[in-house]
Design a protein around this motif. Structure first.
Motif, PDB file in Angstrom:
ATOM      1  N   MET A 142      -3.350  -7.676   3.645  1.00  0.00           N
ATOM      2  CA  MET A 142      -2.874  -6.365   3.232  1.00  0.00           C
ATOM      3  C   MET A 142      -4.009  -5.618   2.533  1.00  0.00           C
ATOM      4  O   MET A 142      -4.770  -6.187   1.779  1.00  0.00           O
ATOM      5  CB  MET A 142      -1.672  -6.512   2.292  1.00  0.00           C
ATOM      6  N   ASP A 143      -4.097  -4.368   2.778  1.00  0.00           N
ATOM      7  CA  ASP A 143      -5.109  -3.516   2.180  1.00  0.00           C
ATOM      8  C   ASP A 143      -4.946  -3.451   0.663  1.00  0.00           C
ATOM      9  O   ASP A 143      -3.832  -3.360   0.152  1.00  0.00           O
ATOM     10  CB  ASP A 143      -4.967  -2.123   2.806  1.00  0.00           C
ATOM     11  N   ARG A 144      -6.079  -3.509  -0.072  1.00  0.00           N
ATOM     12  CA  ARG A 144      -6.048  -3.499  -1.533  1.00  0.00           C
ATOM     13  C   ARG A 144      -5.326  -2.273  -2.079  1.00  0.00           C
ATOM     14  O   ARG A 144      -4.529  -2.372  -3.011  1.00  0.00           O
ATOM     15  CB  ARG A 144      -7.462  -3.557  -2.103  1.00  0.00           C
ATOM     16  N   ASP A 145      -5.555  -1.116  -1.488  1.00  0.00           N
ATOM     17  CA  ASP A 145      -4.905   0.105  -1.970  1.00  0.00           C
ATOM     18  C   ASP A 145      -3.391   0.021  -1.831  1.00  0.00           C
ATOM     19  O   ASP A 145      -2.652   0.501  -2.692  1.00  0.00           O
ATOM     20  CB  ASP A 145      -5.443   1.332  -1.222  1.00  0.00           C
ATOM     21  N   ARG A 180      -5.136  -6.775  -9.604  1.00  0.00           N
ATOM     22  CA  ARG A 180      -4.927  -6.000  -8.374  1.00  0.00           C
ATOM     23  C   ARG A 180      -5.386  -4.550  -8.527  1.00  0.00           C
ATOM     24  O   ARG A 180      -5.389  -3.811  -7.551  1.00  0.00           O
ATOM     25  CB  ARG A 180      -3.458  -6.037  -7.978  1.00  0.00           C
ATOM     26  N   PHE A 181      -5.765  -4.140  -9.744  1.00  0.00           N
ATOM     27  CA  PHE A 181      -6.201  -2.767  -9.956  1.00  0.00           C
ATOM     28  C   PHE A 181      -7.658  -2.551  -9.578  1.00  0.00           C
ATOM     29  O   PHE A 181      -8.127  -1.438  -9.514  1.00  0.00           O
ATOM     30  CB  PHE A 181      -6.011  -2.353 -11.412  1.00  0.00           C
ATOM     31  N   VAL A 196      -2.079  -2.251  -4.622  1.00  0.00           N
ATOM     32  CA  VAL A 196      -2.049  -1.520  -5.892  1.00  0.00           C
ATOM     33  C   VAL A 196      -0.858  -0.574  -5.912  1.00  0.00           C
ATOM     34  O   VAL A 196      -0.113  -0.515  -6.896  1.00  0.00           O
ATOM     35  CB  VAL A 196      -3.374  -0.754  -6.137  1.00  0.00           C
ATOM     36  N   LEU A 197      -0.652   0.155  -4.833  1.00  0.00           N
ATOM     37  CA  LEU A 197       0.481   1.075  -4.748  1.00  0.00           C
ATOM     38  C   LEU A 197       1.803   0.319  -4.885  1.00  0.00           C
ATOM     39  O   LEU A 197       2.695   0.745  -5.622  1.00  0.00           O
ATOM     40  CB  LEU A 197       0.441   1.858  -3.437  1.00  0.00           C
ATOM     41  N   ASP A 198       1.937  -0.821  -4.204  1.00  0.00           N
ATOM     42  CA  ASP A 198       3.157  -1.639  -4.320  1.00  0.00           C
ATOM     43  C   ASP A 198       3.380  -2.081  -5.760  1.00  0.00           C
ATOM     44  O   ASP A 198       4.507  -2.065  -6.250  1.00  0.00           O
ATOM     45  CB  ASP A 198       3.084  -2.868  -3.412  1.00  0.00           C
ATOM     46  N   LEU A 199       2.310  -2.478  -6.442  1.00  0.00           N
ATOM     47  CA  LEU A 199       2.422  -2.904  -7.836  1.00  0.00           C
ATOM     48  C   LEU A 199       2.846  -1.734  -8.722  1.00  0.00           C
ATOM     49  O   LEU A 199       3.729  -1.880  -9.571  1.00  0.00           O
ATOM     50  CB  LEU A 199       1.104  -3.494  -8.332  1.00  0.00           C
ATOM     51  N   LEU A 200       2.253  -0.582  -8.523  1.00  0.00           N
ATOM     52  CA  LEU A 200       2.606   0.583  -9.332  1.00  0.00           C
ATOM     53  C   LEU A 200       4.059   0.997  -9.100  1.00  0.00           C
ATOM     54  O   LEU A 200       4.758   1.384 -10.042  1.00  0.00           O
ATOM     55  CB  LEU A 200       1.656   1.739  -9.053  1.00  0.00           C
TER      56      LEU A 200
END
Length: 152
Positions: free
Chosen positions: A1-4, A88-89, A7-11
């Motif tokens: 999965m793409d890092r961005d 993950r940030f 990060v979006l999923d975590l946010l």
């Protein structure tokens, strides 16, 4: 999965828990993320408070004690904003800071754990002077505080 996307999923997951990304970016006063991580997980770290994991009210006690220490350390600004360190940030091994705002004001450790699937986290004040973290050790949960005010 793409890092961005991670990060979006975590946010999004944090947002569902009342922990939202705040405007303003990361202040220059933010502590070095490696030093903050070391202050939480370093070999010589001593906890400020501990909660036995076998305690039937362990999660509630961690929440309450963490908030007592965070308040004592002046972690939150007047709008409930703080810095959250997360692997993950950032692409780096120690992660990076995100400027966050707690919209609820209670049970932050439990809400972060619900969003991330991990009870451990590091939070710092926007001015970079103080840190309050949760670490899971063999038999206890540790609440760790650290001041970055002293020169190194």
């Amino acid at each position: 999965m793409d890092r961005d996307l991670r990060v979006l999923d975590l946010l999004v997951a944090l947002g569902r828990q009342g922990v939202v990304e705040a405007d303003g970016g990361i202040p220059e006063t933010a502590p070095d993320s490696r030093k903050a991580f070391s202050a939480m997980a370093g070999f010589e770290v001593v906890p400020t408070r501990t909660v036995p994991q076998k305690d039937p009210d362990a999660r509630e006690r961690v929440d309450a004690l963490w908030h007592e220490e965070a308040d004592r350390m002046g972690l939150f600004d007047g709008d409930g904003e703080f810095l959250l360190l997360g692997s993950r940030f950032s692409k780096g091994p120690t992660g990076g800071w995100r400027r966050m705002r707690d919209t609820l004001g209670t049970r932050l450790p439990s809400r972060i754990a619900a969003a991330t699937g991990n009870q451990e986290f590091v939070a710092a004040s926007l001015d970079g002077r103080s840190m309050c973290a949760v670490s899971v050790e063999e038999y206890d949960d540790w609440i760790i505080t650290h001041s970055f005010e002293t020169p190194e």
